[in-house]
Design a protein around this motif. Structure first.
Motif, PDB file in Angstrom:
ATOM      1  N   MET A 171     -22.165  59.199  24.155  1.00 47.82           N
ATOM      2  CA  MET A 171     -21.849  57.777  24.088  1.00 47.82           C
ATOM      3  C   MET A 171     -22.357  57.182  22.776  1.00 47.82           C
ATOM      4  O   MET A 171     -23.465  57.498  22.320  1.00 47.82           O
ATOM      5  N   ASP A 175     -20.338  52.115  23.244  1.00 46.88           N
ATOM      6  CA  ASP A 175     -20.112  52.560  24.620  1.00 46.88           C
ATOM      7  C   ASP A 175     -21.250  52.108  25.539  1.00 46.88           C
ATOM      8  O   ASP A 175     -21.021  51.601  26.643  1.00 46.88           O
ATOM      9  N   GLN A 178     -21.631  48.438  26.745  1.00 45.80           N
ATOM     10  CA  GLN A 178     -20.785  47.996  27.844  1.00 45.80           C
ATOM     11  C   GLN A 178     -21.398  48.292  29.212  1.00 45.80           C
ATOM     12  O   GLN A 178     -20.933  47.766  30.225  1.00 45.80           O
TER      13      GLN A 178
END
Length: 469
Positions: A171, A175, A178
């Motif tokens: 990630m 990423d 979120q």
């Protein structure tokens, strides 16, 4: 004379086993053993290893008589105090399992750990003890350059060890943003193979299912010794064809077992319920578990009612394997965890803490969990999960079932079966080594945050080498 700093709030609770236990109904305890008995299977320890073993045995052969002997009450130990991470990460070191059993066998063990998470969740749902349980996975975040290098290397190793494309995902900071907003995030990874668990509700729920299956659970009964087909307690002798030692970090309480597993302390604090605005600032609205990539390692849990529980090693080991049974946490550890919470989530730096507690996990000398069976004596044991017991206990329970039933299965051929580790060193070598190890890790963490060096600090590499980790 200066006084030692401590966390000060009149509502703050230190100890009392755990927040998890205090949030459940513990009014009715089971009776103690009242004299000598004979059963088919005697299990020493009322935690998840013992409960899962009893569950699978009674499901396989309902006619078996099974008794569990517990010094305090079900879930008093690590099963009722842990961080609520039902993770599929291996309860040991892949390279060691591969060396003793072969690479494929080590991969088989990893696949079974994946399956243990699924099996544990589905069983809880089917049997009705899945309150607060949610299967949203696990995130590890890197918050400096050296941690990012380690997470990327770890993901590459996971691929070699059998983690497929759908098992782990790297990630980016975007990423991660979120899912959860950790200060200074540089990257990390997510795996779906982890569930969030309320440890006490889960353990006590399983114990009620086991009760209904006809297993006798004797609380307030201290096991003193285990010999061939016999458990000596303070309230009578339990004779059995099979005996299962399932004490994890409390194994040292049995005669002759004081150096088998190192009782390593892990401490936690939990916040007051956060407001919607505070949760929005943190951005953590799912049930993912979150850990960092520091050597001293922090693990976190957002609870069903909107709190954040955060844990770490604190004071990792006390001289001569002592620990506070009630779970009282050293003042220094409480302050360290509160400070770490503020570092990772600056908007929560001044949030009120409701409780702290500590427990012990069992660490074998080779840092690898095992399941063993002394057939002539009828004595089996399982433990040493090194922090991965919520799923490891389920796999161990099914493996112990197969061994007791005399079945040759894929589980009984896993490389943790029959694994032996040497005892820990005598004191004071044991205390000096453990204390120096974690001092080196804390120093390495400080240096890695102070520089932009992407390589793991030399002090942590030296500590890993010397400890065998």
């Amino acid at each position: 004379m200066a006084t030692k700093a401590s966390y000060s709030d009149p509502r703050f609770v230190n100890g009392e086993v755990s927040f998890w236990m205090r949030s459940t109904d513990q009014a009715n305890r089971r009776p103690a053993l009242s004299g000598d008995i004979t059963v088919d299977v005697a299990i020493v320890g009322g935690g998840l290893t013992g409960l899962w073993t009893a569950y699978y045995l009674k499901k396989a052969q309902p006619s078996l008589s099974v008794a569990i002997i517990e010094r305090e009450y079900v879930g008093f130990g690590a099963s009722g105090r842990n961080g609520g991470w039902m993770s599929a990460e291996p309860a040991g070191q892949f390279r060691r399992y591969a060396k003793s059993g072969g690479v494929q066998a080590a991969r088989d063990l990893q696949r079974e750990m994946f399956g243990a998470v699924t099996e544990s969740v589905r069983t809880a749902q089917r049997e009705g003890f899945d309150e607060d349980l949610q299967h949203d996975g696990l995130i590890h975040v890197a918050t400096n350059a050296a941690q990012l290098t380690r997470t990327r290397h770890h993901v590459a190793q996971m691929r070699e060890q059998g983690w497929g494309e759908d098992d782990v995902f790297e990630m980016t900071p975007t990423d991660l943003e979120q899912r959860v907003r950790v200060e200074g995030t540089q990257g990390g990874y997510w795996t779906p193979h982890c569930a969030r668990v309320h440890p006490a509700k889960y353990t006590l729920g399983l114990s009620r299912v086991v009760d209904a299956l006809g297993v006798k659970i004797y609380e307030s009964t201290t096991a003193l010794s285990v010999a061939a087909h016999q458990v000596g307690t303070d309230r009578g002798v339990v004779s059995a064809k099979f005996i299962v030692e399932a004490l994890e970090g409390y194994t040292l309480s049995l005669k002759g077992k004081s150096r088998k597993l190192l009782p390593m302390n892990s401490s936690m604090v939990i916040t007051e319920p956060l407001s919607p605005a505070q949760l929005d600032e943190v951005g953590w609205h799912g049930a993912e578990l979150v850990g960092d990539a520091a050597h001293s390692f922090t693990y976190m849990h957002r609870t069903q009612d909107g709190r954040i529980a955060i844990g770490g090693r604190g004071v990792p080991y006390n001289f001569r394997s002592t620990f506070d049974r009630d779970g009282r946490t050293a003042d220094s550890a409480v302050l360290q965890l509160k400070q770490r919470l503020g570092e990772l989530f600056p908007t929560l730096a001044d949030v009120r803490l409701d409780q702290s507690w500590s427990g012990v996990l069992g660490a074998p000398r080779d840092w690898c969990a095992s399941v063993n069976f002394d057939r002539p004596a009828g004595v089996l044991s399982a433990g040493g999960y090194v922090g991965h017991g919520l799923s490891g206990t389920n796999l161990a329970g099914r493996t112990l079932r197969d061994l007791i039933m005399g079945e040759d299965t894929q589980l009984t051929r896993l490389p943790w079966v029959g694994r032996k580790a040497r005892n820990w060193e005598v004191e004071p070598i044991r205390w000096v080594g453990a204390t120096a190890l974690y001092a080196a890790y804390r120093y390495a963490d400080r240096r890695e945050y102070a520089t932009i060096e992407s390589r793991t600090h030399w002090s942590a590499r030296a500590a890993d080498f010397l400890s065998g980790r």
